[in-house]
Scaffold this motif. Structure first.
Motif, PDB file in Angstrom:
ATOM      1  N   ASP A 177      38.553  11.098 -19.320  1.00 52.80           N
ATOM      2  CA  ASP A 177      38.633  12.528 -19.605  1.00 52.80           C
ATOM      3  C   ASP A 177      39.963  13.062 -19.086  1.00 52.80           C
ATOM      4  O   ASP A 177      40.741  12.338 -18.462  1.00 52.80           O
ATOM      5  CB  ASP A 177      37.451  13.289 -18.978  1.00 52.80           C
ATOM      6  CG  ASP A 177      37.327  13.018 -17.476  1.00 52.80           C
ATOM      7  OD1 ASP A 177      38.306  13.293 -16.749  1.00 52.80           O
ATOM      8  OD2 ASP A 177      36.267  12.541 -17.044  1.00 52.80           O
ATOM      9  N   THR A 235      40.767  14.909 -16.674  1.00 51.26           N
ATOM     10  CA  THR A 235      40.997  14.986 -15.230  1.00 51.26           C
ATOM     11  C   THR A 235      41.713  13.744 -14.702  1.00 51.26           C
ATOM     12  O   THR A 235      42.288  13.775 -13.613  1.00 51.26           O
ATOM     13  CB  THR A 235      39.673  15.163 -14.461  1.00 51.26           C
ATOM     14  OG1 THR A 235      38.855  13.989 -14.638  1.00 51.26           O
ATOM     15  CG2 THR A 235      38.912  16.386 -14.968  1.00 51.26           C
ATOM     16  N   LYS A 279      30.134  11.277 -26.182  1.00 48.63           N
ATOM     17  CA  LYS A 279      31.055  11.164 -25.051  1.00 48.63           C
ATOM     18  C   LYS A 279      32.501  11.240 -25.531  1.00 48.63           C
ATOM     19  O   LYS A 279      33.327  11.946 -24.946  1.00 48.63           O
ATOM     20  CB  LYS A 279      30.803   9.849 -24.314  1.00 48.63           C
ATOM     21  CG  LYS A 279      31.674   9.627 -23.088  1.00 48.63           C
ATOM     22  CD  LYS A 279      31.347   8.307 -22.433  1.00 48.63           C
ATOM     23  CE  LYS A 279      32.248   8.060 -21.244  1.00 48.63           C
ATOM     24  NZ  LYS A 279      31.974   6.727 -20.618  1.00 48.63           N
ATOM     25  N   TRP A 280      32.813  10.506 -26.609  1.00 50.53           N
ATOM     26  CA  TRP A 280      34.175  10.531 -27.167  1.00 50.53           C
ATOM     27  C   TRP A 280      34.530  11.923 -27.654  1.00 50.53           C
ATOM     28  O   TRP A 280      35.625  12.422 -27.408  1.00 50.53           O
ATOM     29  CB  TRP A 280      34.286   9.563 -28.329  1.00 50.53           C
ATOM     30  CG  TRP A 280      34.115   8.128 -27.975  1.00 50.53           C
ATOM     31  CD1 TRP A 280      33.935   7.589 -26.730  1.00 50.53           C
ATOM     32  CD2 TRP A 280      34.104   7.036 -28.879  1.00 50.53           C
ATOM     33  NE1 TRP A 280      33.800   6.245 -26.811  1.00 50.53           N
ATOM     34  CE2 TRP A 280      33.890   5.872 -28.113  1.00 50.53           C
ATOM     35  CE3 TRP A 280      34.234   6.925 -30.252  1.00 50.53           C
ATOM     36  CZ2 TRP A 280      33.820   4.603 -28.692  1.00 50.53           C
ATOM     37  CZ3 TRP A 280      34.171   5.666 -30.822  1.00 50.53           C
ATOM     38  CH2 TRP A 280      33.965   4.527 -30.061  1.00 50.53           C
ATOM     39  N   LYS A 301      33.397  14.750 -26.723  1.00 50.58           N
ATOM     40  CA  LYS A 301      33.572  15.668 -25.592  1.00 50.58           C
ATOM     41  C   LYS A 301      34.956  15.503 -24.981  1.00 50.58           C
ATOM     42  O   LYS A 301      35.662  16.489 -24.751  1.00 50.58           O
ATOM     43  CB  LYS A 301      32.498  15.407 -24.535  1.00 50.58           C
ATOM     44  CG  LYS A 301      32.548  16.356 -23.346  1.00 50.58           C
ATOM     45  CD  LYS A 301      31.334  16.138 -22.451  1.00 50.58           C
ATOM     46  CE  LYS A 301      31.309  17.134 -21.299  1.00 50.58           C
ATOM     47  NZ  LYS A 301      32.272  16.813 -20.248  1.00 50.58           N
ATOM     48  N   SER A 302      35.375  14.251 -24.734  1.00 47.47           N
ATOM     49  CA  SER A 302      36.684  14.029 -24.122  1.00 47.47           C
ATOM     50  C   SER A 302      37.811  14.434 -25.070  1.00 47.47           C
ATOM     51  O   SER A 302      38.818  15.010 -24.649  1.00 47.47           O
ATOM     52  CB  SER A 302      36.844  12.563 -23.695  1.00 47.47           C
ATOM     53  OG  SER A 302      36.804  11.696 -24.809  1.00 47.47           O
ATOM     54  N   GLU A 316      37.893  18.350 -25.188  1.00 46.44           N
ATOM     55  CA  GLU A 316      38.472  18.908 -23.963  1.00 46.44           C
ATOM     56  C   GLU A 316      39.986  18.756 -23.960  1.00 46.44           C
ATOM     57  O   GLU A 316      40.712  19.672 -23.568  1.00 46.44           O
ATOM     58  CB  GLU A 316      37.880  18.217 -22.738  1.00 46.44           C
ATOM     59  CG  GLU A 316      36.490  18.678 -22.374  1.00 46.44           C
ATOM     60  CD  GLU A 316      35.991  18.031 -21.102  1.00 46.44           C
ATOM     61  OE1 GLU A 316      35.049  18.575 -20.505  1.00 46.44           O
ATOM     62  OE2 GLU A 316      36.537  16.985 -20.698  1.00 46.44           O
ATOM     63  N   TYR A 317      40.445  17.598 -24.385  1.00 48.46           N
ATOM     64  CA  TYR A 317      41.893  17.370 -24.407  1.00 48.46           C
ATOM     65  C   TYR A 317      42.572  18.370 -25.333  1.00 48.46           C
ATOM     66  O   TYR A 317      43.555  19.017 -24.962  1.00 48.46           O
ATOM     67  CB  TYR A 317      42.218  15.938 -24.841  1.00 48.46           C
ATOM     68  CG  TYR A 317      43.702  15.721 -25.016  1.00 48.46           C
ATOM     69  CD1 TYR A 317      44.509  15.421 -23.928  1.00 48.46           C
ATOM     70  CD2 TYR A 317      44.311  15.863 -26.264  1.00 48.46           C
ATOM     71  CE1 TYR A 317      45.876  15.271 -24.067  1.00 48.46           C
ATOM     72  CE2 TYR A 317      45.674  15.713 -26.413  1.00 48.46           C
ATOM     73  CZ  TYR A 317      46.452  15.407 -25.324  1.00 48.46           C
ATOM     74  OH  TYR A 317      47.803  15.278 -25.465  1.00 48.46           O
TER      75      TYR A 317
END
Length: 215
Positions: free
Chosen positions: A19, A21, A95-96, A98-99, A102-103
């Motif tokens: 992610d 972070t 999951k993919w 979401k990341s 977010e990016y």
């Protein structure tokens, strides 16, 4: 082949992050590559950098992390997780997504997005959603129609024009080019656009008095 202003062959792997972070500090300029899992994203990055920068696989959906590559001081290429491959488990897809989401939404250093689509199957729903969202968020978009060597030139040109017309309804600023990792088609156009995002447009110097146009 025109010489690029940025030396993409010097790209070096920095990290694979689950992610944002875990990505490098959010400074400088990043250009992200995104596309469906079978669009040839890794091959395109490898052609651009003239090295096996991104791992290619016969099994689409292997890029599960955000991969960052350094070009120079505060210049990075980002390989985003592939999307849209049906055989990937649902939880992994979520999951993919979401990341990736977010990016795209939170990364301040993102200055341009290259969306790769198979020229034989462009503008699937997820492609269109990504392009519309990026354009609506003020992120410049270059649409690359990959695997262009699968078509003869006439068919290739007509597909490019068709996609340009469709995306012009989203934004007239979206650029569309055919691309082939195998033949090198569209590499100059890709380099030129990346150069502009990283360095700004080429400044054309006005002629000096000594270079005045002949009467």
């Amino acid at each position: 082949m025109a010489k690029s202003r940025v030396n993409y062959t010097q790209a070096q792997f920095i990290t694979s992050a689950p992610d944002i972070t875990k990505l490098p500090e959010d400074t400088g300029i990043e250009i992200a590559f995104a596309g469906r899992s079978n669009a040839g994203k890794s091959s395109s990055l490898n052609t651009l950098t003239e090295q096996k920068l991104a791992r290619t696989s016969k099994t689409p959906g292997r890029t599960q992390l955000i991969n960052a590559f350094a070009l120079g001081e505060d210049q990075r290429l980002i390989d985003l997780p592939g999307y849209g491959f049906a055989k990937v488990p649902l939880e992994m897809k979520k999951k993919w997504q979401k990341s990736l989401g977010e990016y795209l939404q939170k990364r301040q250093s993102l200055k341009g997005l290259v969306v790769l689509m198979d020229i034989r199957h462009p503008l699937k729903d997820l492609d269109r959603q990504l392009i519309e969202w990026a354009s609506g968020s003020g992120i410049p978009v270059l649409a690359l129609l990959t695997k262009a060597d699968k078509f003869k030139q006439g068919k290739r040109n007509s597909e490019v024009l068709k996609v340009r017309r469709e995306l012009a309804e989203v934004s007239e600023l979206i650029k569309v080019h055919a691309f082939s990792s195998l033949k090198g088609t569209g590499l100059n156009e890709l380099q030129k656009q990346l150069d502009e995002w990283f360095l700004g447009p080429v400044q054309v110097k006005p002629p000096s008095e000594n270079e005045a146009a002949p009467e």
